[in-house]
Design an enzyme around this catalytic site. Structure first.
Site, short mmCIF file in Angstrom:
data_model
loop_
_atom_site.label_atom_id
_atom_site.label_comp_id
_atom_site.label_asym_id
_atom_site.label_seq_id
_atom_site.Cartn_x
_atom_site.Cartn_y
_atom_site.Cartn_z
N GLU A 19 -2.93 -46.92 -10.41
CA GLU A 19 -2.67 -45.28 -9.47
C GLU A 19 -3.05 -44.10 -10.35
O GLU A 19 -3.15 -42.87 -10.06
CB GLU A 19 -2.59 -46.05 -8.68
CG GLU A 19 -1.86 -46.95 -7.19
CD GLU A 19 -3.68 -47.03 -6.61
OE1 GLU A 19 -4.16 -45.17 -6.55
OE2 GLU A 19 -4.06 -47.90 -6.15
N TYR A 102 1.90 -41.51 -1.25
CA TYR A 102 0.57 -42.27 -1.52
C TYR A 102 0.67 -43.69 -2.92
O TYR A 102 0.57 -44.32 -2.61
CB TYR A 102 -0.43 -40.95 -2.70
CG TYR A 102 -1.77 -42.17 -2.93
CD1 TYR A 102 -2.37 -42.79 -2.02
CD2 TYR A 102 -1.24 -42.25 -4.10
CE1 TYR A 102 -3.76 -43.73 -1.94
CE2 TYR A 102 -3.20 -42.57 -4.36
CZ TYR A 102 -3.20 -43.77 -3.98
OH TYR A 102 -4.63 -44.54 -4.00
N ASP A 120 -4.25 -40.37 0.15
CA ASP A 120 -4.82 -39.43 -0.76
C ASP A 120 -5.82 -38.42 -0.34
O ASP A 120 -6.45 -38.68 0.86
CB ASP A 120 -5.27 -40.81 -2.19
CG ASP A 120 -6.44 -40.98 -2.08
OD1 ASP A 120 -6.65 -41.26 -0.26
OD2 ASP A 120 -6.83 -41.92 -2.80
#
Length: 328
Positions: A19, A102, A120
């Site tokens: 991520e 996020y 996101d």
């Protein structure tokens, strides 16, 4: 549903790394970096104990190097406070360096099945079009409001799949660049933007300021197989990374001659070393290189002399200078 090895693994650490890497990098570009990273740092403990120079070198090419620094800093915190395991708690995840709303939501829902949103850019694009919402998606209050609203629909079981489905819809159908594939969208009958022909108007983003242009003259100081590099300061753009010596201006032949005299290189041979351009989010570098061949290394507290091959495997050099490394 893209088959992504880090998500399929269910490993909180793998999901976290992926991520962070994906924040400013396309998935297909980052996969090779991800695989190499997980080989070099297979555990959070391995990352926490690794020298920062090695970590930055591993990150080379991904840009935004603070992401790598934050990964290491957070890994150290996780080892010290959580026994080397990412905490299965949204607020504790959010407290770790470099993890925002996020990322905490993605790790929490995908790895630990927590009922938390993961909003996101992809999700914001999908939801603003779905609901016909003209709020500015670059504002934090919009992201928070969207997170609260999407929680009304969050299932108790499989919240990770729910969040990933929204992300995938934005990444593969309601795409970030170009026309969305509305004819392939499962929500075409309920999407307000599609029904009211608002696709081109949503999402709303604050226009970015024009990037300022900065001119640089880059010096490739060579002595046999050695080359001089300089370490940038601890703050600002590309903080703490290595670079070739340079000046923040475009220099003509006379300027270069004066610079060489100041640095005791009057008798060295010079030749042009190409031009380069690098675009950052807020600034654009226009660079011209000068190759200077020396008989003996100039001793200076500003430079470190290294073997050229060490630029490949030891020192983290920003991609802005890649064109000049290739010339060497």
């Amino acid at each position: 549903h893209r088959k992504l090895i880090f998500r399929e693994s269910g490993d909180p650490y793998a999901i976290w790394v992926s991520e962070i890497m994906a924040q400013q990098t396309r998935i297909d570009t980052m996969l090779a970096y991800y695989e190499r990273w997980m080989k070099d740092y297979p555990t959070i403990e391995a990352l926490a104990s690794a020298p920062i120079e090695k970590v930055l070198k591993s990150w080379e090419g991904l840009g935004y190097y603070n992401r790598a620094r934050n990964l290491k800093a957070a890994a150290q915190t996780i080892v010290e406070e959580y026994g080397g395991q990412l905490p299965a708690d949204y607020d504790k995840l959010l407290s770790l360096k470099g993890i925002g709303m996020y990322t905490a939501g993605a790790i929490g829902s995908i790895a630990f099945e927590l009922q938390v949103p993961a909003v996101d850019g992809n999700v914001l694009r999908v939801l603003t079009r779905l609901w016909g919402d003209d709020s500015d998606i670059l504002k934090d209050k919009t992201k928070k409001a969207m997170g609260r609203r999407v929680m009304e629909f969050m299932p108790e079981d499989r919240p990770g799949d729910f969040n990933q489905a929204l992300i995938e819809l934005g990444a593969t159908v309601c795409v970030p660049n170009g026309q969305p594939l509305c004819d392939q969208c499962p929500w075409d009958t309920v999407c307000k933007a599609y029904k009211e022909d608002l696709i081109d108007q949503l999402p709303v983003k604050t226009p970015k300021k024009a990037r300022r242009i900065e001119h640089k003259t880059v010096f490739l100081l060579e002595c046999g197989e050695q080359v001089a590099i300089h370490k940038r300061g601890d703050k600002g753009l590309l903080a703490g990374l290595w670079e070739f010596p340079n000046e923040d201006k475009k220099m003509d032949a006379e300027d270069i001659k004066e610079w060489m005299a100041e640095h005791h290189m009057e008798d060295a041979k010079t030749k042009a070393a190409g031009k380069g351009k690098h675009i950052f989010s807020h600034v654009e570098w226009h660079m011209e290189g000068v190759r200077i061949s020396l008989k003996t290394p100039i001793q200076s507290e500003n430079y470190v002399w290294v073997l050229k091959k060490e630029l490949e495997n030891t020192y983290a050099l920003p991609s802005a200078f890649e064109i000049f490394r290739k010339i060497l």
